[in-house]
Design a protein around this motif. Structure first.
Motif, PDB file in Angstrom:
ATOM      1  N   ALA A 269     -17.978  31.359  18.373  1.00 49.07           N
ATOM      2  CA  ALA A 269     -17.802  31.377  19.827  1.00 49.07           C
ATOM      3  C   ALA A 269     -17.147  30.078  20.289  1.00 49.07           C
ATOM      4  CB  ALA A 269     -19.153  31.559  20.508  1.00 49.07           C
ATOM      5  N   GLY A 270     -16.064  30.226  21.053  1.00 52.63           N
ATOM      6  CA  GLY A 270     -15.375  29.059  21.582  1.00 52.63           C
ATOM      7  C   GLY A 270     -14.375  28.425  20.645  1.00 52.63           C
ATOM      8  N   ARG A 271     -14.280  28.891  19.409  1.00 54.51           N
ATOM      9  CA  ARG A 271     -13.362  28.304  18.435  1.00 54.51           C
ATOM     10  C   ARG A 271     -12.126  29.169  18.274  1.00 54.51           C
ATOM     11  NH1 ARG A 271     -16.514  27.596  13.018  1.00 54.51           N
ATOM     12  NH2 ARG A 271     -14.540  26.643  12.408  1.00 54.51           N
ATOM     13  N   ASP A 272     -10.935  28.556  18.335  1.00 49.55           N
ATOM     14  CA  ASP A 272      -9.670  29.269  18.113  1.00 49.55           C
ATOM     15  C   ASP A 272      -9.592  30.534  18.964  1.00 49.55           C
ATOM     16  OD1 ASP A 272      -8.691  27.482  16.029  1.00 49.55           O
ATOM     17  OD2 ASP A 272     -10.259  28.349  14.777  1.00 49.55           O
ATOM     18  N   THR A 273      -9.874  30.382  20.247  1.00 48.36           N
ATOM     19  CA  THR A 273      -9.888  31.554  21.127  1.00 48.36           C
ATOM     20  C   THR A 273      -8.481  32.048  21.444  1.00 48.36           C
ATOM     21  OG1 THR A 273     -10.044  30.061  23.029  1.00 48.36           O
ATOM     22  CG2 THR A 273     -12.100  30.986  22.180  1.00 48.36           C
ATOM     23  N   ARG A 274      -7.485  31.209  21.278  1.00 50.26           N
ATOM     24  CA  ARG A 274      -6.100  31.625  21.488  1.00 50.26           C
ATOM     25  C   ARG A 274      -5.420  31.807  20.140  1.00 50.26           C
ATOM     26  NH1 ARG A 274      -2.080  29.532  25.754  1.00 50.26           N
ATOM     27  NH2 ARG A 274      -1.369  31.641  25.231  1.00 50.26           N
ATOM     28  N   GLY A 275      -4.585  32.826  20.057  1.00 53.64           N
ATOM     29  CA  GLY A 275      -3.782  33.011  18.864  1.00 53.64           C
ATOM     30  C   GLY A 275      -4.444  33.834  17.779  1.00 53.64           C
ATOM     31  N   MET A 276      -3.853  33.766  16.580  1.00 50.43           N
ATOM     32  CA  MET A 276      -4.208  34.648  15.471  1.00 50.43           C
ATOM     33  C   MET A 276      -5.045  33.970  14.388  1.00 50.43           C
ATOM     34  SD  MET A 276      -0.721  36.834  14.811  1.00 50.43           S
ATOM     35  CE  MET A 276      -1.461  37.659  13.411  1.00 50.43           C
ATOM     36  N   ILE A 277      -5.493  32.745  14.618  1.00 50.66           N
ATOM     37  CA  ILE A 277      -6.211  32.031  13.561  1.00 50.66           C
ATOM     38  C   ILE A 277      -7.541  32.696  13.232  1.00 50.66           C
ATOM     39  CG2 ILE A 277      -7.406  29.869  12.996  1.00 50.66           C
ATOM     40  CD1 ILE A 277      -4.447  29.653  12.632  1.00 50.66           C
ATOM     41  N   ARG A 278      -8.245  33.185  14.250  1.00 51.38           N
ATOM     42  CA  ARG A 278      -9.587  33.721  14.017  1.00 51.38           C
ATOM     43  C   ARG A 278      -9.707  35.067  14.724  1.00 51.38           C
ATOM     44  NH1 ARG A 278     -13.572  30.742  11.846  1.00 51.38           N
ATOM     45  NH2 ARG A 278     -12.458  28.833  12.338  1.00 51.38           N
ATOM     46  N   GLN A 279      -9.385  36.135  13.994  1.00 50.30           N
ATOM     47  CA  GLN A 279      -9.336  37.479  14.560  1.00 50.30           C
ATOM     48  C   GLN A 279     -10.471  38.357  14.009  1.00 50.30           C
ATOM     49  OE1 GLN A 279      -5.848  39.031  16.330  1.00 50.30           O
ATOM     50  NE2 GLN A 279      -6.769  37.189  17.212  1.00 50.30           N
ATOM     51  N   HIS A 280     -10.834  39.386  14.782  1.00 44.94           N
ATOM     52  CA  HIS A 280     -11.803  40.360  14.283  1.00 44.94           C
ATOM     53  C   HIS A 280     -11.180  41.256  13.212  1.00 44.94           C
ATOM     54  CE1 HIS A 280     -14.946  39.258  16.950  1.00 44.94           C
ATOM     55  NE2 HIS A 280     -14.366  39.681  18.048  1.00 44.94           N
ATOM     56  N   GLN A 281      -9.893  41.517  13.318  1.00 46.46           N
ATOM     57  CA  GLN A 281      -9.176  42.376  12.359  1.00 46.46           C
ATOM     58  C   GLN A 281      -7.947  41.618  11.880  1.00 46.46           C
ATOM     59  OE1 GLN A 281      -8.150  46.494  13.600  1.00 46.46           O
ATOM     60  NE2 GLN A 281      -6.074  46.038  12.907  1.00 46.46           N
ATOM     61  N   PHE A 282      -7.775  41.564  10.559  1.00 46.35           N
ATOM     62  CA  PHE A 282      -6.631  40.849  10.003  1.00 46.35           C
ATOM     63  C   PHE A 282      -6.321  41.407   8.622  1.00 46.35           C
ATOM     64  CE2 PHE A 282     -10.558  38.709   8.992  1.00 46.35           C
ATOM     65  CZ  PHE A 282     -10.462  38.381   7.656  1.00 46.35           C
ATOM     66  N   GLN A 283      -5.166  41.051   8.090  1.00 40.44           N
ATOM     67  CA  GLN A 283      -4.775  41.488   6.749  1.00 40.44           C
ATOM     68  C   GLN A 283      -4.879  40.318   5.773  1.00 40.44           C
ATOM     69  OE1 GLN A 283      -1.326  44.210   6.292  1.00 40.44           O
ATOM     70  NE2 GLN A 283      -1.033  43.887   8.491  1.00 40.44           N
ATOM     71  N   LYS A 284      -5.226  40.647   4.551  1.00 39.12           N
ATOM     72  CA  LYS A 284      -5.373  39.609   3.528  1.00 39.12           C
ATOM     73  C   LYS A 284      -5.100  40.224   2.158  1.00 39.12           C
ATOM     74  CE  LYS A 284      -9.523  37.711   2.941  1.00 39.12           C
ATOM     75  NZ  LYS A 284     -10.048  37.764   1.563  1.00 39.12           N
ATOM     76  N   VAL A 285      -4.479  39.440   1.314  1.00 40.94           N
ATOM     77  CA  VAL A 285      -4.355  39.804  -0.094  1.00 40.94           C
ATOM     78  C   VAL A 285      -5.468  39.088  -0.847  1.00 40.94           C
ATOM     79  CG1 VAL A 285      -2.961  39.631  -2.181  1.00 40.94           C
ATOM     80  CG2 VAL A 285      -1.881  40.236  -0.007  1.00 40.94           C
ATOM     81  N   GLU A 286      -6.311  39.868  -1.504  1.00 41.53           N
ATOM     82  CA  GLU A 286      -7.456  39.309  -2.225  1.00 41.53           C
ATOM     83  C   GLU A 286      -7.201  39.318  -3.726  1.00 41.53           C
ATOM     84  OE1 GLU A 286     -11.388  37.637  -2.328  1.00 41.53           O
ATOM     85  OE2 GLU A 286      -9.845  37.888  -0.790  1.00 41.53           O
ATOM     86  N   LEU A 287      -7.700  38.287  -4.395  1.00 39.24           N
ATOM     87  CA  LEU A 287      -7.660  38.191  -5.851  1.00 39.24           C
ATOM     88  C   LEU A 287      -9.093  38.163  -6.361  1.00 39.24           C
ATOM     89  CD1 LEU A 287      -5.034  35.303  -6.177  1.00 39.24           C
ATOM     90  CD2 LEU A 287      -4.575  37.774  -6.163  1.00 39.24           C
ATOM     91  N   VAL A 288      -9.393  38.993  -7.367  1.00 35.49           N
ATOM     92  CA  VAL A 288     -10.728  39.018  -7.977  1.00 35.49           C
ATOM     93  C   VAL A 288     -10.571  39.019  -9.490  1.00 35.49           C
ATOM     94  CG1 VAL A 288     -12.715  40.522  -8.460  1.00 35.49           C
ATOM     95  CG2 VAL A 288     -12.039  40.062  -6.094  1.00 35.49           C
ATOM     96  N   SER A 289     -11.360  38.199 -10.158  1.00 36.37           N
ATOM     97  CA  SER A 289     -11.370  38.177 -11.624  1.00 36.37           C
ATOM     98  C   SER A 289     -12.791  38.404 -12.125  1.00 36.37           C
ATOM     99  CB  SER A 289     -10.857  36.839 -12.167  1.00 36.37           C
ATOM    100  OG  SER A 289      -9.503  36.634 -11.847  1.00 36.37           O
ATOM    101  N   ILE A 290     -12.887  39.180 -13.201  1.00 36.75           N
ATOM    102  CA  ILE A 290     -14.149  39.402 -13.908  1.00 36.75           C
ATOM    103  C   ILE A 290     -13.955  38.851 -15.309  1.00 36.75           C
ATOM    104  CG2 ILE A 290     -15.891  41.093 -14.558  1.00 36.75           C
ATOM    105  CD1 ILE A 290     -15.252  41.084 -11.526  1.00 36.75           C
ATOM    106  N   THR A 291     -14.781  37.872 -15.704  1.00 38.43           N
ATOM    107  CA  THR A 291     -14.551  37.187 -16.971  1.00 38.43           C
ATOM    108  C   THR A 291     -15.851  37.010 -17.755  1.00 38.43           C
ATOM    109  OG1 THR A 291     -15.005  34.906 -16.286  1.00 38.43           O
ATOM    110  CG2 THR A 291     -12.855  35.787 -15.712  1.00 38.43           C
TER     111      THR A 291
END
Length: 427
Positions: A269-291
């Motif tokens: 609350a109150g952080r990065d209220t303007r712009g796209m830095i902190r959105q409820h919905q966004f796209q991301k490319v995730e990397l996962v490794s199992i080793t």
């Protein structure tokens, strides 16, 4: 999630790790719960054994025509039957109390992780590139996007409320191009397997990667069906090996996905209220490794290099930070954050976080591997990282590639994805 036996045998190390995270010692409390639980198990087992033995003795007494003995034994069996349900309920409550305690414990940091209370204790690992010089005052991404008529927060607010955005035309395509470039790079050059997995998951999947139960308020729950919207594709990708035994020869498994992600941002609350830095919905490319346990530390460095590679391809200035014990995530043993330079803000901002989790998530998921040499299965190690956040990469490209007239130059590696377009201008 921690094994009580390990805590019993390493109570000092366990409490030391918690203190480094800024938490109170807890081993004594856990071991007391475990002792109570074990006493109940022993009592129930003894009651069951005596009940079985007494039942056999009843038959022998009757056969010997010792009615008094038979009656006494029957009374004993009935007393045991009457007392056992209370002990069974007590054991159920003891199991739950111990589980609730264990499931709420964060992972312990590796020895080399710097000790600190918050982000001010993070340590810079290295930097790449230098900040661009401008002959004008750089603008923030939302100023650029709104002036171009391609980024609209007001319309998004009418549709969904705050922390949403509508992108249009070439800016919408630029976001798509960035995500496509990332996923192509990771699958084509870095050896990751692309996965299209569900965005809606059950409780067990969220518990497995440690989003639940502690961080429920940061998630979006969906009814009907009792689903959770994934906050990151880490949830779907890591849980691909849950309740399974993977042959050691198949490891490491490397997965990637380009997905929408959803976060309630309850603590923002109150952080990065303007712009796209902190959105409820966004796209991301995730990397996962199992080793295997032996591979995980080297895999962490490799994953970081893969995430860095896409930022190098975009020719962005960034720095890598080793997070301290007070700033790293709940499931992490060690985390690197990549922070990209945003000239409009005049700040480095996080764009990727790469973590090694050891067997912490694997225990929660019951994900194991069978050694090549034979023997009992053991828990795998899991790693996850952003490769990278698409929305924040869009922000970085807009701010770093802005021109004095408000237009945005398209980075060379993205031009093929943009149909040859090299400059985004007001249309």
């Amino acid at each position: 999630m921690y094994d009580v036996k390990w805590i019993r045998e390493n109570s000092g190390l366990f409490d030391q790790g918690r203190v480094r995270r800024g938490l109170e010692p807890l081993a004594a409390t856990i071991l007391e719960l475990d002792e109570s639980r074990r006493a109940l198990v022993a009592r129930l087992q003894a009651s069951q054994e005596r009940r079985n033995a007494a039942s056999k003795e009843i038959g022998a007494a009757k056969q010997a025509k010792d009615e008094a003995r038979a009656q006494a034994l029957m009374a004993e069996v009935n007393a045991l039957k009457a007392s056992m349900p209370a002990d069974e309920e007590a054991l159920r409550l003891a199991d739950k109390a111990l589980y609730d305690q264990l499931i709420s414990i964060p992972n312990l940091p590796l020895d080399e992780v710097p000790t600190g209370a918050d982000e001010h204790g993070n340590v810079e690992h290295h930097r790449h590139g230098v900040a661009r010089a401008y002959t004008f005052a750089p603008k923030e991404h939302f100023e650029l996007g709104e002036a171009l008529g391609l980024m609209d927060f007001e319309i998004a607010a009418k549709l969904s409320g705050s922390r949403f955005v509508v992108l249009q035309k070439s800016l919408a395509r630029l976001e798509r191009a960035i995500g496509q470039y990332f996923i192509d790079k990771h699958t084509g050059e870095h050896g990751y397997t692309e996965v299209a997995a569900p965005l809606l998951v059950r409780d067990d999947a969220m518990i497995g990667t440690a989003q639940l139960p502690k961080f429920a308020e940061d998630q979006f729950r969906v009814q009907p069906g009792d689903f959770w919207l994934i906050p990151t594709a880490e949830v779907s990708l890591t849980n691909l090996v849950r309740d399974a035994i993977t042959a050691e020869e198949e490891l490491p498994l490397r997965y990637t996905a380009l997905t929408h992600c959803f976060r309630a941002e309850a603590g923002a609350a109150g952080r990065d209220t303007r712009g796209m830095i902190r959105q409820h919905q966004f796209q991301k490319v995730e990397l996962v490794s199992i080793t295997t346990p032996e591979q995980s530390r080297a895999e962490h460095e490799r994953m970081l290099a893969c995430a860095e590679a896409v930022l190098k391809g975009l020719d962005l200035h960034y720095r890598v930070m080793t997070l301290c014990t007070g700033d790293m995530g709940f499931a992490s043993q060690k985390t690197y954050d990549i922070e990209v330079w945003l000239p409009g803000q005049g700040l480095f901002r996080e764009i990727s976080s790469c973590s090694v989790c050891g067997d912490f998530q694997a225990r929660r998921m019951n994900a194991r591997t069978r050694p090549k040499s034979g023997g009992a299965p053991r828990f795998v190690h899991t790693l996850n990282g952003s490769g990278v956040a698409v929305g924040r990469a869009l922000v970085a490209v807009m701010e770093n590639y802005q021109n004095e007239d408000g237009s945005i130059t398209v980075p060379d590696v993205l031009v093929p994805y943009m149909g040859g377009l090299r400059r985004i201008e007001r249309q």
